[in-house]
Design an enzyme around this catalytic site. Structure first.
Site, PDB file in Angstrom:
ATOM      1  N   ARG A 241      -7.023  72.623 -14.094  1.00 20.11           N
ATOM      2  CA  ARG A 241      -6.092  72.352 -15.181  1.00 20.11           C
ATOM      3  C   ARG A 241      -4.793  73.084 -14.847  1.00 20.11           C
ATOM      4  NH1 ARG A 241      -8.683  68.605 -16.503  1.00 20.11           N
ATOM      5  NH2 ARG A 241      -9.773  68.193 -18.455  1.00 20.11           N
ATOM      6  N   GLU A 270       1.994  68.829 -18.574  1.00 22.41           N
ATOM      7  CA  GLU A 270       1.891  67.397 -18.251  1.00 22.41           C
ATOM      8  C   GLU A 270       2.410  66.543 -19.401  1.00 22.41           C
ATOM      9  OE1 GLU A 270      -2.072  66.366 -16.999  1.00 22.41           O
ATOM     10  OE2 GLU A 270      -2.099  68.004 -15.548  1.00 22.41           O
ATOM     11  N   HIS A 288      -2.527  63.587 -11.921  1.00 21.81           N
ATOM     12  CA  HIS A 288      -3.813  63.855 -12.604  1.00 21.81           C
ATOM     13  C   HIS A 288      -4.788  62.679 -12.408  1.00 21.81           C
ATOM     14  CE1 HIS A 288      -5.690  66.412 -16.039  1.00 21.81           C
ATOM     15  NE2 HIS A 288      -6.631  65.897 -15.248  1.00 21.81           N
TER      16      HIS A 288
END
Ligand code: NAD
Length: 327
Positions: A241, A270, A288
């Site tokens: 993450r 993000e 991602h």
């Protein structure tokens, strides 16, 4: 409960078959209004009258949402669930589920893909070739880093970290790992992985791949002191993450040449990416997509739908993150 008798479930975003089919059999599915902001107040409003929410990692599911009257379960279509306040869910007696296991191979493959792409400068080489700059073989052109026989440091040796260690065997890599929980000796032996403290891992690894969940303990686990402790030739790979890595400190470390490169799938804010990273040719950037294979995303969708279907039928979902809610 809906007027048609089936319990109502809020689907935050479209997901892949057979997820919708499984979910539709168990529930009346209401979709989140397209274009509606992904903030807690809007999600709560959409969740009124629903017993469940099928969420994804960009949905903030915290107290405001979790205290919606009648809400019984939230099924996240992801293995990570840092977008959900699990303590608040437990306090509100809301079951939380995730999708562990089905994405291990796709994600471990992708971590290795980023490692190799960054080591062998594939993105640079591709644009060099496409733009017509390849005018003949040269002994010093696009020199990269050796992978075969190099040392790989794995931070977090859970399901995905172990998958990366498994792949590293094929490249004859020396594998070090750092994790609060040691692997069983048989697993260490079969993976050829040695447990070390973080400082030793940072100092000795040619490649460092991060596979921890995002928690209070892992936020900014890698920042300036850790980059300073790495080899100047080290390449960092992050498919965990974004906030596990201090992105501004990473940019500074790359600019100061404290480390040689990075392969990134996830970012602190993000979908924003630090402009410093965008400017660097020695950094490989992906949006991602570590679990993004046809089969894996379909299996994640099916698993999330089954978790919700079980919950709305009054059962105990197989992938319950907070088991204390449903004895
Ligand atoms: P897992 O729970 O099986 O493994 C996580 C490991 O991290 C465990 O061994 C745990 O002990 C270790 N860990 C926890 N805190 C640590 C710390 N402070 N230092 C070192 N190790 C620590 O989880 P997993 O299924 O392997 O997934 C790991 C994470 O990867 C997920 O939580 C998710 O956020 C992320 N992920 C990202 C993608 C993607 O698309 N980029 C895909 C899948 C998973």
């Amino acid at each position: 409960m809906s007027t048609r008798g089936k319990p109502r479930v809020l689907l935050m975003h479209p997901f892949l078959e057979p997820g919708p089919t499984i979910l539709n059999e168990a529930a009346e599915v209401v979709t989140y209004p397209p274009g509606q902001p992904l903030d807690e107040a809007s999600i709560r409003q959409a969740a009124e009258g629903c017993v469940g929410i099928v969420s994804q990692l960009m949905d903030p599911i915290r107290e405001t949402v979790l205290s919606t009257p009648g809400l019984k379960a939230v099924s996240n279509v992801a293995v990570g669930f840092d977008n959900i306040d699990v303590a608040a869910a437990t306090a509100n007696k809301v079951m939380i589920t995730n999708t562990p296991g089905v994405l291990d191979d796709a994600t471990a493959d992708f971590a290795f893909t980023l490692l190799m792409t960054a080591a062998r400068r594939i993105v640079e080489a591709d644009s060099f070739t496409r733009s017509g700059q390849f005018r003949g073989w040269a002994i010093d052109m696009m020199l990269g880093a050796d992978i075969f026989g190099a040392t790989l440091g794995i931070i977090g040796i859970g399901r995905i970290g172990r998958g990366v260690a498994h792949r590293a065997k094929g490249f004859n890599m020396r594998v070090l790992y750092y994790d609060p929980y040691p692997l069983p000796p048989e697993a260490e032996q079969s993976l050829g992985a040695t447990r070390v403290d973080l400082n030793r891992l940072l100092a000795e690894s040619d490649f460092i791949s991060v596979h921890t969940p995002l928690t209070q303990d892992t936020q900014h686990l890698l920042s300036t002191p850790q980059f300073t402790a790495m080899k100047r030739t080290a390449i960092l790979v992050n498919t965990s993450r974004g906030p596990v890595v201090d992105e501004a400190a990473l940019v500074q470390a790359l600019q100061a040449k404290l480390i040689a490169g990075a392969g990134m799938d996830v970012y602190e804010r993000e979908p924003a990416v630090h402009p410093g990273l965008l400017a660097m040719p020695n950094v490989v950037l992906a949006p991602h997509i570590a679990s993004a294979t046809v089969r894996t995303r379909s299996e994640m969708s099916a698993m999330a739908a089954r978790n919700m279907a079980t919950a709305v039928r009054g059962g105990r979902p197989p992938n319950l993150v907070n088991p204390e809610v449903k004895k």
